[in-house]
Scaffold this active site. Structure first.
Site, short mmCIF file in Angstrom:
data_model
loop_
_atom_site.label_atom_id
_atom_site.label_comp_id
_atom_site.label_asym_id
_atom_site.label_seq_id
_atom_site.Cartn_x
_atom_site.Cartn_y
_atom_site.Cartn_z
N LEU A 39 0.80 -1.22 0.00
CA LEU A 39 0.00 0.00 0.00
C LEU A 39 0.84 1.28 0.00
CD1 LEU A 39 -2.92 -0.95 2.41
CD2 LEU A 39 -2.89 -0.99 -0.07
N ASN B 90 6.58 -3.41 2.30
CA ASN B 90 7.13 -2.72 1.13
C ASN B 90 6.94 -1.22 1.35
OD1 ASN B 90 8.13 -2.25 -1.43
ND2 ASN B 90 6.19 -2.67 -2.47
N ASN C 203 7.90 -9.13 -10.93
CA ASN C 203 8.91 -9.91 -10.21
C ASN C 203 8.19 -10.96 -9.37
OD1 ASN C 203 11.38 -10.75 -9.16
ND2 ASN C 203 11.49 -9.13 -7.63
N ASP D 190 -0.95 -9.87 -5.63
CA ASP D 190 0.39 -9.27 -5.51
C ASP D 190 0.33 -7.78 -5.89
OD1 ASP D 190 3.02 -9.42 -4.71
OD2 ASP D 190 3.79 -9.87 -6.70
#
Length: 418
Positions: free
Chosen positions: A65, A96, A279, A306
């Site tokens: 997010l 992330n 990825n 994802d």
């Protein structure tokens, strides 16, 4: 507050009403009645839409997010709205971020930001400090604060002994360890699947071998240590075979596949559109066939979006310079509904992932908490930029035909419709 769902076909193998068309009355956040017909009252909020189907609330196990640190990509508030309108009542959020989610206070920050939302947010905390792969983070403290698993998002743990120690340590509190399937030394500076297309296009290739070697290593370590290992977003045929063999040995290994790896191949790269830079990279048609079979056979446990929003400054650039990642919450259902059986899809996005991540799944029965997704599996739509709810627009499905439409969710005593 009462909500009445009219003429809803129930898709829930654990419910006595599976595959039956019923009216469902929800009062104060719980399922009060399930009957052939329930009379409407003035104080009811009524949902009466075309071909309504209802399942247990969907769970996405890999969502990024941005916040904290990358709010220009996606804020938690907007991301939760996107998830709700895409059919998800629960999401697991990757570390992330900047700073990386690698401490008790970081985990609590994420959980507090999602308070009172219809969508439940569960943090996946970093396995190592700052996701640098050097020192293990305080896993137990983070679990006590609400983290449901531990993994460095899209970064492999290169240190074999560190992964061994993590698998051993996490057993003390039944922790779930994630290991991204990529060997960086084999992958090198590759940016696309190594094969015919990467050669034709002059793109540096990433051989599927990079994925296989890492999975094989992790399986060997798991066999030695015991514990629970989850391998996120596998992308190749051989990976399915490796995990299938490990499960036959009785090892506690599970895996997920991203929706785009089930339908898109590296043929998409011919336009050098960075929205197809992922990825792991997009693979081949043969890989897709085996991955789809892996879902149907149960070798692959989880389907995920994802979802990884990337702002235009880092995405709309030369293919080799663009960041990896696509948004996917809005398109998971529509992309897969034409290639997978509906019940296989629902199982891999409700029951199985919730069991693996230790989250309760509320069956559609009278007296249970109402945590449901509302959708129509039969409508067709061409997905355009106007359909994108995310702040970032890096979708690989723009201008592609999708099958099915999500109406919204009812969760945490809130009705959210598109």
């Amino acid at each position: 507050m009462s909500t009445l769902l009219k003429n809803a076909t129930i898709i829930d193998a654990s419910s006595p009403y599976h595959q039956q068309k019923k009216d469902i009355l929800i009062s104060d956040g719980k399922i009060e009645k399930i009957e052939d017909s329930i009379q409407q009252k003035k104080n009811y909020t009524v949902v009466n839409v075309d071909n309504l189907h209802v399942s247990c609330g969907w769970f996405d196990t890999s969502v990024s997010l941005g916040e904290p640190g990358f709010e220009e990509r996606e804020t938690i508030k907007n991301g939760l709205q996107v998830a709700a309108k895409s059919g998800f009542t629960t999401i697991a959020v990757n570390s992330n971020t900047n700073p990386i989610i690698d401490s008790k206070s970081d985990v609590e920050f994420l959980i507090n930001k999602a308070q009172n939302s219809a969508v439940k947010l569960y943090p996946i905390a970093a396995l190592t400090i700052n996701s640098e792969g050097v020192d293990m983070a305080e896993l137990y403290d983070m679990q006590q604060s609400g983290a449901v698993a531990f993994g460095d998002y899209n970064k492999p743990i290169e240190n074999d002994n560190l992964m061994k120690v993590a698998l051993l340590y996490a057993q003390n509190f039944d922790g779930l360890v994630l290991s991204f399937p990529k060997n960086n030394k084999i992958a090198g500076e590759g940016i696309a699947n190594e094969g015919i297309n990467s050669t034709k296009l002059g793109l540096k290739g990433i051989p599927a071998l990079a994925e296989h070697i890492q999975i094989a290593r992790d399986i060997f370590l798991l066999e030695y240590t015991g514990g629970k290992l989850h391998i996120p977003t596998i992308s190749s045929a051989k990976s399915v075979e490796l995990i299938k063999d490990a499960k036959k040995k009785g090892l506690k290994v599970t895996c997920s596949v991203a929706a785009h790896h089930l339908v898109l191949t590296d043929n998409e790269l011919h336009g050098f559109d960075s929205n197809f830079k992922t990825n792991p990279p997009l693979r081949t048609k043969d890989d897709i066939k085996v991955l789809q079979k892996g879902v149907k056979s149960g070798v692959i446990d989880i389907i995920t979006s994802d979802h990884n929003p990337i702002d235009i400054e880092h995405k709309k650039v030369e293919f080799s310079e663009a960041k990896d990642g696509v948004i996917g919450l809005e398109t998971v259902f529509g992309a897969l509904n034409s290639v997978l059986d509906l019940e296989d899809f629902i199982n891999c996005i409700t029951t199985k992932p919730k069991e693996i991540f230790g989250i309760e799944n509320y069956s559609i029965k009278e007296g249970n908490i109402a945590d449901v997704t509302l959708f129509d599996p039969n409508s067709d739509v061409t997905f355009t930029k106007e359909h994108i709810l995310s702040t970032s627009k890096n979708s690989p499905f723009i201008n592609k035909k999708l099958k099915g439409n999500v109406y919204g969710i009812f969760a945490n005593n809130q009705l959210i419709l598109k």
